[in-house]
Design an enzyme around this catalytic site. Structure first.
Site, PDB file in Angstrom:
ATOM      1  N   SER A   1       0.826  -1.202   0.000  1.00 26.26           N
ATOM      2  CA  SER A   1       0.000   0.000   0.000  1.00 26.26           C
ATOM      3  C   SER A   1       0.856   1.246   0.000  1.00 26.26           C
ATOM      4  O   SER A   1       0.370   2.329  -0.312  1.00 26.26           O
ATOM      5  CB  SER A   1      -0.856   0.044   1.266  1.00 26.26           C
ATOM      6  OG  SER A   1      -1.615  -1.114   1.380  1.00 26.26           O
TER       7      SER A   1
ATOM      8  N   HIS B   1      -1.067  -2.621  -7.222  1.00 28.24           N
ATOM      9  CA  HIS B   1      -1.829  -2.315  -6.007  1.00 28.24           C
ATOM     10  C   HIS B   1      -3.320  -2.534  -6.248  1.00 28.24           C
ATOM     11  O   HIS B   1      -4.001  -1.671  -6.797  1.00 28.24           O
ATOM     12  CB  HIS B   1      -1.520  -0.862  -5.599  1.00 28.24           C
ATOM     13  CG  HIS B   1      -2.122  -0.445  -4.302  1.00 28.24           C
ATOM     14  ND1 HIS B   1      -2.436   0.863  -4.015  1.00 28.24           N
ATOM     15  CD2 HIS B   1      -2.479  -1.164  -3.203  1.00 28.24           C
ATOM     16  CE1 HIS B   1      -2.956   0.923  -2.797  1.00 28.24           C
ATOM     17  NE2 HIS B   1      -2.990  -0.285  -2.293  1.00 28.24           N
TER      18      HIS B   1
ATOM     19  N   GLU C   1      -3.765   0.084  -9.196  1.00 24.65           N
ATOM     20  CA  GLU C   1      -2.784   1.159  -9.324  1.00 24.65           C
ATOM     21  C   GLU C   1      -1.470   0.470  -9.711  1.00 24.65           C
ATOM     22  O   GLU C   1      -0.959  -0.355  -8.950  1.00 24.65           O
ATOM     23  CB  GLU C   1      -2.661   1.849  -7.954  1.00 24.65           C
ATOM     24  CG  GLU C   1      -2.309   3.288  -7.986  1.00 24.65           C
ATOM     25  CD  GLU C   1      -2.232   3.900  -6.570  1.00 24.65           C
ATOM     26  OE1 GLU C   1      -2.281   3.185  -5.556  1.00 24.65           O
ATOM     27  OE2 GLU C   1      -2.099   5.129  -6.508  1.00 24.65           O
TER      28      GLU C   1
ATOM     29  N   ASN D   1      -3.373   6.133  -1.597  1.00 26.44           N
ATOM     30  CA  ASN D   1      -3.225   6.323  -0.151  1.00 26.44           C
ATOM     31  C   ASN D   1      -2.695   7.694   0.231  1.00 26.44           C
ATOM     32  O   ASN D   1      -2.890   8.145   1.350  1.00 26.44           O
ATOM     33  CB  ASN D   1      -2.356   5.214   0.431  1.00 26.44           C
ATOM     34  CG  ASN D   1      -3.171   3.940   0.550  1.00 26.44           C
ATOM     35  OD1 ASN D   1      -4.294   3.964   1.052  1.00 26.44           O
ATOM     36  ND2 ASN D   1      -2.648   2.848   0.038  1.00 26.44           N
TER      37      ASN D   1
HETATM   38  P1  NAD Z   1      -3.119  -9.716   6.011  1.00 26.03           P
HETATM   39  O1  NAD Z   1      -2.562  -9.469   7.362  1.00 26.03           O
HETATM   40  O2  NAD Z   1      -4.580 -10.018   5.865  1.00 26.03           O
HETATM   41  O3  NAD Z   1      -2.325 -10.929   5.312  1.00 26.03           O
HETATM   42  C1  NAD Z   1      -0.930 -10.992   5.260  1.00 26.03           C
HETATM   43  C2  NAD Z   1      -0.534 -12.451   5.098  1.00 26.03           C
HETATM   44  O4  NAD Z   1       0.890 -12.502   4.867  1.00 26.03           O
HETATM   45  C3  NAD Z   1      -0.804 -13.310   6.357  1.00 26.03           C
HETATM   46  O5  NAD Z   1      -1.621 -14.408   5.998  1.00 26.03           O
HETATM   47  C4  NAD Z   1       0.594 -13.767   6.785  1.00 26.03           C
HETATM   48  O6  NAD Z   1       0.613 -15.080   7.326  1.00 26.03           O
HETATM   49  C5  NAD Z   1       1.350 -13.702   5.460  1.00 26.03           C
HETATM   50  N1  NAD Z   1       2.806 -13.683   5.603  1.00 26.03           N
HETATM   51  C6  NAD Z   1       3.558 -13.077   6.538  1.00 26.03           C
HETATM   52  N2  NAD Z   1       4.872 -13.339   6.314  1.00 26.03           N
HETATM   53  C7  NAD Z   1       4.940 -14.097   5.191  1.00 26.03           C
HETATM   54  C8  NAD Z   1       6.013 -14.689   4.451  1.00 26.03           C
HETATM   55  N3  NAD Z   1       7.283 -14.537   4.823  1.00 26.03           N
HETATM   56  N4  NAD Z   1       5.707 -15.427   3.368  1.00 26.03           N
HETATM   57  C9  NAD Z   1       4.404 -15.603   2.999  1.00 26.03           C
HETATM   58  N5  NAD Z   1       3.360 -15.071   3.655  1.00 26.03           N
HETATM   59  C10 NAD Z   1       3.623 -14.322   4.735  1.00 26.03           C
HETATM   60  O7  NAD Z   1      -2.697  -8.443   5.133  1.00 26.03           O
HETATM   61  P2  NAD Z   1      -3.448  -7.814   3.857  1.00 26.03           P
HETATM   62  O8  NAD Z   1      -4.450  -6.827   4.321  1.00 26.03           O
HETATM   63  O9  NAD Z   1      -3.845  -8.916   2.924  1.00 26.03           O
HETATM   64  O10 NAD Z   1      -2.257  -6.965   3.209  1.00 26.03           O
HETATM   65  C11 NAD Z   1      -1.285  -7.568   2.393  1.00 26.03           C
HETATM   66  C12 NAD Z   1      -0.591  -6.502   1.579  1.00 26.03           C
HETATM   67  O11 NAD Z   1      -1.558  -5.829   0.759  1.00 26.03           O
HETATM   68  C13 NAD Z   1       0.080  -5.406   2.409  1.00 26.03           C
HETATM   69  O12 NAD Z   1       1.256  -4.996   1.772  1.00 26.03           O
HETATM   70  C14 NAD Z   1      -0.963  -4.298   2.423  1.00 26.03           C
HETATM   71  O13 NAD Z   1      -0.383  -3.028   2.594  1.00 26.03           O
HETATM   72  C15 NAD Z   1      -1.532  -4.433   1.024  1.00 26.03           C
HETATM   73  N6  NAD Z   1      -2.887  -3.901   0.819  1.00 26.03           N
HETATM   74  C16 NAD Z   1      -3.866  -4.085   1.774  1.00 26.03           C
HETATM   75  C17 NAD Z   1      -5.150  -3.585   1.528  1.00 26.03           C
HETATM   76  C18 NAD Z   1      -6.262  -3.788   2.537  1.00 26.03           C
HETATM   77  O14 NAD Z   1      -7.317  -3.146   2.395  1.00 26.03           O
HETATM   78  N7  NAD Z   1      -6.114  -4.684   3.514  1.00 26.03           N
HETATM   79  C19 NAD Z   1      -5.436  -2.931   0.328  1.00 26.03           C
HETATM   80  C20 NAD Z   1      -4.425  -2.794  -0.640  1.00 26.03           C
HETATM   81  C21 NAD Z   1      -3.156  -3.291  -0.369  1.00 26.03           C
END
Ligand code: NAD
Length: 286
Positions: free
Chosen positions: A122, A143, A155, A193
């Site tokens: 993000s 993104h 994005e 963001n």
């Molecule tokens: P989340 O916490 O729901 O999921 C993250 C996952 O990553 C977890 O299941 C965790 O076990 C896994 N993980 C951690 N270390 C790891 C590794 N070494 N290898 C493989 N998997 C690993 O997080 P999320 O909300 O899905 O966010 C993920 C990414 O997407 C982040 O970079 C976040 O900034 C981005 N993002 C989130 C949103 C949102 O609305 N939540 C929107 C756009 C982008």
């Protein structure tokens, strides 16, 4: 660059990773979905299955296609052994700079030459992530928005070294997934963001300073600005820890105090009130 491919790897099976795996598999790609947590993989599988059922109910998917989509998703807990057919790896792991560098070093070592490495971050610099690899020209931001199967926008972020050819390929791939991509450059918060998070932070300050209560703030923005949900509801949906991490990147990246996270947000995250995913944020969830 691999011109034609039908195999993708998704690293991280949380909120975003399961949605990304879903849209790739629905578009005909074979997907390796990787997460360090078997529990996260099991949950991702159940979520994808339930979301496909919802699409069937809404008649946007034929019931007979579901098994094929699920059948194209393979889950595992390690990046290696990496399928040599893979044309793109998309990282959607926890928003943590050191973790992303570690994953990208591992992906760079495991992925075949020509495989594009994308991140769904993000806010973390694409250029810094790319610099941890030996293929910075083929590292790009992809993104997606939450929920991924529903939201149209991707994005697409051009790092300092990302080539125009890689950008073109990711824009075309995004369209192939049924999305509408927008190309942007790599500066803190990108576009989405950089604009959204200061608004959410200001809504939290408005609550913190007692200008209005939670429901009043959300109602003003919903009814007054025609936003589909208020900023405090949206912050809970995104995750308060994610909001805080993004604000810190903006604050440090621009060195401008206008991005300083509201102390109330900092306290809520410290207390473990992370929004929808923890059951409590500005609102309570069953
Ligand atoms: P989340 O916490 O729901 O999921 C993250 C996952 O990553 C977890 O299941 C965790 O076990 C896994 N993980 C951690 N270390 C790891 C590794 N070494 N290898 C493989 N998997 C690993 O997080 P999320 O909300 O899905 O966010 C993920 C990414 O997407 C982040 O970079 C976040 O900034 C981005 N993002 C989130 C949103 C949102 O609305 N939540 C929107 C756009 C982008």
């Amino acid at each position: 660059m691999i011109e034609k491919f039908n195999h993708a790897t998704v690293v991280g099976a949380g909120t975003m990773g399961n949605g990304i795996a879903h849209v790739f598999a629905q578009s005909g790609y074979t997907v390796d979905l990787v997460d360090v947590s078997q529990n996260a993989l099991d949950k991702a599988w159940a979520t994808i299955s339930a979301n496909l059922d919802r699409q069937i109910k809404k008649e946007t998917l034929k019931a007979e296609d579901k098994a094929g989509i699920l059948g194209r998703i393979r889950t595992r807990t390690t990046i290696s052994p990496f399928d040599p057919q893979t044309g793109i790896a998309i990282e959607a792991a926890t928003e943590n700079y050191e973790l992303k560098l570690k994953i990208f070093r591992e992906l760079d070592a495991a992925a075949p030459e020509g495989c594009i490495l994308a991140t769904n971050t993000s806010s973390i610099s694409i250029t810094q992530i790319a610099a941890a690899t030996r293929r910075p020209a083929a590292v790009v931001g992809m993104h997606f928005m939450n929920p991924v199967p529903v939201m149209k926008l991707v994005e697409v972020i051009k790092g300092y070294e990302t080539t125009d050819a890689v950008m073109e390929q990711i824009l075309a791939l995004s369209r192939d997934l049924g999305k509408e991509p927008v190309a942007v450059n790599d500066y803190p918060g990108f576009v989405a963001n950089r604009i959204l998070m200061p608004m959410i932070n200001e809504a939290i300050y408005t609550l913190y300073e007692g200008v209005a209560d939670r429901d009043a703030i959300d109602t003003v923005m919903k009814l007054g600005m025609a936003h589909p949900m208020g900023p405090l509801t949206l912050a809970d949906f995104i995750g308060l820890d994610v909001c805080l991490a993004i604000l810190r990147v903006l604050y440090e990246g621009f060195g401008n105090p206008k991005y300083a996270p509201c102390p109330l947000l900092v306290n809520m995250v410290a207390a473990g009130n992370l929004g929808r995913k923890s059951g409590k944020g500005f609102y309570e969830y069953k």
